[in-house]
Scaffold this motif. Sequence first.
Motif, PDB file in Angstrom:
ATOM      1  N   UNK A  70     -25.128 -13.757 -41.578  1.00  0.00           N
ATOM      2  CA  UNK A  70     -24.526 -14.008 -40.264  1.00  0.00           C
ATOM      3  C   UNK A  70     -23.764 -15.326 -40.260  1.00  0.00           C
ATOM      4  N   UNK A  71     -24.327 -16.330 -40.920  1.00  0.00           N
ATOM      5  CA  UNK A  71     -23.634 -17.612 -41.029  1.00  0.00           C
ATOM      6  C   UNK A  71     -22.311 -17.460 -41.768  1.00  0.00           C
ATOM      7  N   UNK A  72     -22.319 -16.642 -42.797  1.00  0.00           N
ATOM      8  CA  UNK A  72     -21.086 -16.406 -43.555  1.00  0.00           C
ATOM      9  C   UNK A  72     -20.035 -15.745 -42.671  1.00  0.00           C
ATOM     10  N   UNK A  73     -20.457 -14.775 -41.873  1.00  0.00           N
ATOM     11  CA  UNK A  73     -19.508 -14.101 -40.985  1.00  0.00           C
ATOM     12  C   UNK A  73     -18.907 -15.085 -39.985  1.00  0.00           C
ATOM     13  N   UNK A  74     -19.741 -15.967 -39.432  1.00  0.00           N
ATOM     14  CA  UNK A  74     -19.243 -16.968 -38.483  1.00  0.00           C
ATOM     15  C   UNK A  74     -18.303 -17.942 -39.179  1.00  0.00           C
ATOM     16  N   UNK A  75     -18.677 -18.355 -40.395  1.00  0.00           N
ATOM     17  CA  UNK A  75     -17.842 -19.297 -41.148  1.00  0.00           C
ATOM     18  C   UNK A  75     -16.464 -18.722 -41.410  1.00  0.00           C
ATOM     19  N   UNK A  76     -16.413 -17.433 -41.697  1.00  0.00           N
ATOM     20  CA  UNK A  76     -15.111 -16.800 -41.948  1.00  0.00           C
ATOM     21  C   UNK A  76     -14.289 -16.716 -40.663  1.00  0.00           C
ATOM     22  N   UNK A  77     -14.946 -16.393 -39.568  1.00  0.00           N
ATOM     23  CA  UNK A  77     -14.232 -16.234 -38.307  1.00  0.00           C
ATOM     24  C   UNK A  77     -13.702 -17.567 -37.784  1.00  0.00           C
ATOM     25  N   UNK A  78     -14.465 -18.639 -37.987  1.00  0.00           N
ATOM     26  CA  UNK A  78     -14.074 -19.942 -37.436  1.00  0.00           C
ATOM     27  C   UNK A  78     -13.360 -20.823 -38.442  1.00  0.00           C
ATOM     28  N   UNK A  79     -13.114 -20.284 -39.618  1.00  0.00           N
ATOM     29  CA  UNK A  79     -12.355 -21.012 -40.655  1.00  0.00           C
ATOM     30  C   UNK A  79     -12.973 -22.377 -40.946  1.00  0.00           C
ATOM     31  N   UNK A  80     -14.258 -22.365 -41.270  1.00  0.00           N
ATOM     32  CA  UNK A  80     -14.907 -23.613 -41.658  1.00  0.00           C
ATOM     33  C   UNK A  80     -14.396 -24.075 -43.012  1.00  0.00           C
TER      34      UNK A  80
END
Length: 349
Positions: A70-80
């Motif tokens: 889930x963290x990976x999905x958020x990281x991809x969406x928010x362009x960390x």
Amino acid sequence: MALPFFRSAEIEPPADIEAASLRSDRFRLEREVDWQRLEAIVVALEKGRPGRISDEDLLDLPVLYRKTASSLAVARETSLDAATLSYLEALVRRAWFQIYGPRIGLFGWLRRFLGGGWSTSVREIWLDICISLAVMVAGTAVGWLLVARDQDWFYALVPGEMAGGRIPGADRAVLEQSLAQTENAEGLTVFAAYLFSNNTGVTIMAFALGFAFGIPTLLLLVYNTALLGAMLYVFADAGLGLDFLGWLSVHGTTELGAIMLGGAAGLHVGRTMAFPGERSILAAMQDAGIRAAQVMAGCTIMLIVAGLLEGYARQLVGDTTSRLAIGGGMLLFWAVYFAFVKRPPEHDA
């Protein structure tokens, strides 16, 4: 393993970049404890030391994996930042393999493959096998009829080095000598290796050419069996047709079977490309490719067996009856195996 983090203390970043960096730092600090726990578990599993994992960590493993994914999905969406993103991608990939990856080893795979995986794939392409067999029979008949009509066709179909004096009008004694038993196997290892290489090339080509909608595969099968038909005519014309069939059958029932299956696998892929049905071409090709690859893997085994029979048994067994018995026995074995050996249940893997 420390989490990757890069910041510059020398250059004052713009406000938007600084805000993004702070957002990334906050995101990571809130979750990195779970990431590090997951990584420690994965490292222990990769090193084959599950005993070092605590019961609590082992029970939390699925939850930790889902949180990290889930963290990976958020990281991809928010362009960390790229470093955090790369770290999470690698960690999730490694964790997935340890949790959901295959647990079957080489011998387990081989047991499943020979215990029904291969034979099931062969049965699933039965229509292509029928087409391949029909084309090979037709090619043999064409070779026979062409040479019977005009013997010059023999030289067009059969390479000189393969003929080796076995040509139309050759003396019967010369032809009999070419079928004679060899007293020992000395030097036959190299011969067997050469024939195995040649037969493997034909089988692979028959499969590979199937990607052009199967048409070149059909032509290759016709050519190779026309060569067989031409040679069969030469021996039959000298009254040695049955002896030649016995000589050929020792390895031929296995070798020609492998070539037939290789051609059928190629035809299956080509036919699926041309007629994908209601599925998309990509989806249809994926299923056909997996099935054809299974069949081709089995063809390799058949060619190894054929190479051994061709290099040894055929040379060391002299009488026609024994040769026919070996060839017929191999044909019966393959027919029974492909017809009756079923795929084992998944839970038995």
